[in-house]
Design a protein around this motif. Structure first.
Motif, PDB file in Angstrom:
ATOM      1  N   LEU A 164       0.814  -1.212   0.000  1.00 22.56           N
ATOM      2  CA  LEU A 164       0.000   0.000   0.000  1.00 22.56           C
ATOM      3  C   LEU A 164       0.851   1.267   0.000  1.00 22.56           C
ATOM      4  CD1 LEU A 164      -2.700  -1.094   2.607  1.00 22.56           C
ATOM      5  CD2 LEU A 164      -3.018  -0.840   0.134  1.00 22.56           C
ATOM      6  N   MET A 165       2.029   1.193   0.601  1.00 21.67           N
ATOM      7  CA  MET A 165       2.840   2.396   0.801  1.00 21.67           C
ATOM      8  C   MET A 165       3.929   2.639  -0.243  1.00 21.67           C
ATOM      9  SD  MET A 165       3.498   2.636   4.893  1.00 21.67           S
ATOM     10  CE  MET A 165       4.207   4.286   4.758  1.00 21.67           C
ATOM     11  N   LEU A 166       4.408   1.631  -0.906  1.00 18.49           N
ATOM     12  CA  LEU A 166       5.638   1.772  -1.683  1.00 18.49           C
ATOM     13  C   LEU A 166       5.535   2.625  -2.945  1.00 18.49           C
ATOM     14  CD1 LEU A 166       7.370  -1.689  -1.300  1.00 18.49           C
ATOM     15  CD2 LEU A 166       8.075   0.515  -0.366  1.00 18.49           C
ATOM     16  N   ARG A 167       4.380   2.698  -3.572  1.00 23.66           N
ATOM     17  CA  ARG A 167       4.289   3.397  -4.847  1.00 23.66           C
ATOM     18  C   ARG A 167       4.876   4.800  -4.838  1.00 23.66           C
ATOM     19  NH1 ARG A 167       2.211   6.812  -6.930  1.00 23.66           N
ATOM     20  NH2 ARG A 167       0.132   7.448  -7.131  1.00 23.66           N
ATOM     21  N   PRO A 168       4.491   5.689  -3.903  1.00 18.37           N
ATOM     22  CA  PRO A 168       5.074   7.034  -3.929  1.00 18.37           C
ATOM     23  C   PRO A 168       6.589   7.036  -3.719  1.00 18.37           C
ATOM     24  CG  PRO A 168       3.144   6.995  -2.493  1.00 18.37           C
ATOM     25  CD  PRO A 168       3.442   5.582  -2.884  1.00 18.37           C
ATOM     26  N   PHE A 169       7.095   6.115  -2.907  1.00 23.23           N
ATOM     27  CA  PHE A 169       8.531   6.066  -2.656  1.00 23.23           C
ATOM     28  C   PHE A 169       9.284   5.535  -3.874  1.00 23.23           C
ATOM     29  CE2 PHE A 169       6.617   5.882   1.614  1.00 23.23           C
ATOM     30  CZ  PHE A 169       7.147   7.065   2.102  1.00 23.23           C
ATOM     31  N   ILE A 170       8.691   4.575  -4.574  1.00 23.26           N
ATOM     32  CA  ILE A 170       9.285   4.081  -5.818  1.00 23.26           C
ATOM     33  C   ILE A 170       9.317   5.203  -6.844  1.00 23.26           C
ATOM     34  CG2 ILE A 170       8.941   2.506  -7.772  1.00 23.26           C
ATOM     35  CD1 ILE A 170       7.890   0.448  -5.674  1.00 23.26           C
ATOM     36  N   ASP A 171       8.230   5.966  -6.946  1.00 20.70           N
ATOM     37  CA  ASP A 171       8.189   7.099  -7.873  1.00 20.70           C
ATOM     38  C   ASP A 171       9.288   8.111  -7.559  1.00 20.70           C
ATOM     39  OD1 ASP A 171       6.023   5.953  -9.139  1.00 20.70           O
ATOM     40  OD2 ASP A 171       4.526   7.306  -8.257  1.00 20.70           O
ATOM     41  N   MET A 172       9.516   8.372  -6.269  1.00 22.75           N
ATOM     42  CA  MET A 172      10.571   9.315  -5.881  1.00 22.75           C
ATOM     43  C   MET A 172      11.938   8.787  -6.313  1.00 22.75           C
ATOM     44  SD  MET A 172       9.584  10.656  -2.101  1.00 22.75           S
ATOM     45  CE  MET A 172       7.964  10.073  -1.620  1.00 22.75           C
ATOM     46  N   ALA A 173      12.200   7.495  -6.049  1.00 25.57           N
ATOM     47  CA  ALA A 173      13.507   6.905  -6.412  1.00 25.57           C
ATOM     48  C   ALA A 173      13.705   6.931  -7.921  1.00 25.57           C
ATOM     49  CB  ALA A 173      13.603   5.486  -5.879  1.00 25.57           C
ATOM     50  N   GLY A 175      12.349   8.981  -9.981  1.00 31.93           N
ATOM     51  CA  GLY A 175      12.517  10.378 -10.384  1.00 31.93           C
ATOM     52  C   GLY A 175      13.953  10.844 -10.308  1.00 31.93           C
ATOM     53  N   HIS A 176      14.725  10.199  -9.456  1.00 31.77           N
ATOM     54  CA  HIS A 176      16.158  10.501  -9.336  1.00 31.77           C
ATOM     55  C   HIS A 176      17.022   9.541 -10.122  1.00 31.77           C
ATOM     56  CE1 HIS A 176      15.817  13.704  -6.409  1.00 31.77           C
ATOM     57  NE2 HIS A 176      14.950  12.976  -5.742  1.00 31.77           N
ATOM     58  N   GLY A 177      16.380   8.615 -10.836  1.00 32.43           N
ATOM     59  CA  GLY A 177      17.119   7.648 -11.619  1.00 32.43           C
ATOM     60  C   GLY A 177      17.728   6.522 -10.812  1.00 32.43           C
ATOM     61  N   ASP A 178      17.269   6.368  -9.565  1.00 32.82           N
ATOM     62  CA  ASP A 178      17.810   5.321  -8.700  1.00 32.82           C
ATOM     63  C   ASP A 178      17.000   4.041  -8.879  1.00 32.82           C
ATOM     64  OD1 ASP A 178      18.943   3.773  -6.721  1.00 32.82           O
ATOM     65  OD2 ASP A 178      18.882   5.332  -5.188  1.00 32.82           O
ATOM     66  N   ILE A 179      17.302   3.349  -9.946  1.00 34.74           N
ATOM     67  CA  ILE A 179      16.575   2.130 -10.295  1.00 34.74           C
ATOM     68  C   ILE A 179      16.836   1.041  -9.259  1.00 34.74           C
ATOM     69  CG2 ILE A 179      16.335   0.297 -12.027  1.00 34.74           C
ATOM     70  CD1 ILE A 179      16.976   2.508 -14.113  1.00 34.74           C
ATOM     71  N   ALA A 180      18.043   0.966  -8.735  1.00 33.90           N
ATOM     72  CA  ALA A 180      18.378  -0.061  -7.757  1.00 33.90           C
ATOM     73  C   ALA A 180      17.539   0.098  -6.492  1.00 33.90           C
ATOM     74  CB  ALA A 180      19.870  -0.004  -7.401  1.00 33.90           C
ATOM     75  N   LEU A 181      17.366   1.322  -6.018  1.00 35.41           N
ATOM     76  CA  LEU A 181      16.549   1.555  -4.814  1.00 35.41           C
ATOM     77  C   LEU A 181      15.085   1.274  -5.096  1.00 35.41           C
ATOM     78  CD1 LEU A 181      16.276   2.455  -1.881  1.00 35.41           C
ATOM     79  CD2 LEU A 181      16.085   4.814  -2.720  1.00 35.41           C
ATOM     80  N   ALA A 182      14.616   1.716  -6.263  1.00 37.59           N
ATOM     81  CA  ALA A 182      13.210   1.504  -6.625  1.00 37.59           C
ATOM     82  C   ALA A 182      12.920   0.029  -6.682  1.00 37.59           C
ATOM     83  CB  ALA A 182      12.900   2.162  -7.962  1.00 37.59           C
TER      84      ALA A 182
END
Length: 182
Positions: A164-173, A175-182
């Motif tokens: 339920l929570m991860l979508r906005p955080f994945i979008d943020m990662a 947005g910075h090009g941090d595919i590994a974190l996403a």
């Protein structure tokens, strides 16, 4: 072996993260035990005397938060408030209420709950505030609130809550090009 010893030393030096939400514990075994836990909780609430009723309702609300079922959790909190209206002044109560409201996509009400005195410096509350801002598409504002311990907090949550929570955080990662974190 040296790397493992170094990692253990680094981990030993870390200050434990202060948690407000012990969601893995509150979920009482997770989704596969939901029905049995729910039946037990309902029986305990029904059997509780007036002095125990509020605490049983709060346990039920936390259980629902741990299960990722925010509407049910809000219902239990409403019942607890009916028994003890002053409970609404409690920072702990408002933290749980804010998290349930956030998962229910009631962002403004969640932010109001999180603004309760005593919560303003809590890292885990900042994570939930960032989640709300991310839901609203306010990524720049959300990024400012994400604590350094965000991954640690999120990793400790039950899978349903993570989903339920991860979508906005994945979008943020992303947005910075941090595919590994996403």
């Amino acid at each position: 072996v040296r790397v493992q010893a170094a990692n253990q030393e680094i981990n030993a030096q870390k200050t434990p993260v202060e948690r407000l939400f012990h969601l893995a514990d509150w979920s009482m075994g997770g989704a596969h035990t939901y029905l049995d836990s729910r039946r037990l909780m309902d029986k305990r609430i029904a059997a509780a005397n007036e002095t125990q009723k509020v605490s049983e309702l709060i346990v039920a609300a936390k259980f629902m938060l741990g299960q990722g079922l925010p509407q049910e959790g809000l219902g239990f909190l409403d019942m607890a408030l009916a028994y003890m209206p002053l409970l609404g002044d409690s920072a702990d109560f408002q933290a749980v209420r804010g998290a349930l409201l956030a998962l229910s996509y009631q962002g403004e009400a969640a932010m109001a709950a999180f603004s309760t005195q005593g919560l303003e410096t809590k890292e885990e509350v900042k994570l939930w505030e960032a989640f709300v801002l991310g839901q609203q598409g306010r990524m720049a504002d959300a990024e400012k609130l994400v604590p350094a311990t965000a991954v640690e907090f999120l990793a400790s949550y039950p899978l349903r809550v993570q989903a339920l929570m991860l979508r906005p955080f994945i979008d943020m990662a992303l947005g910075h090009g941090d595919i590994a974190l996403a």
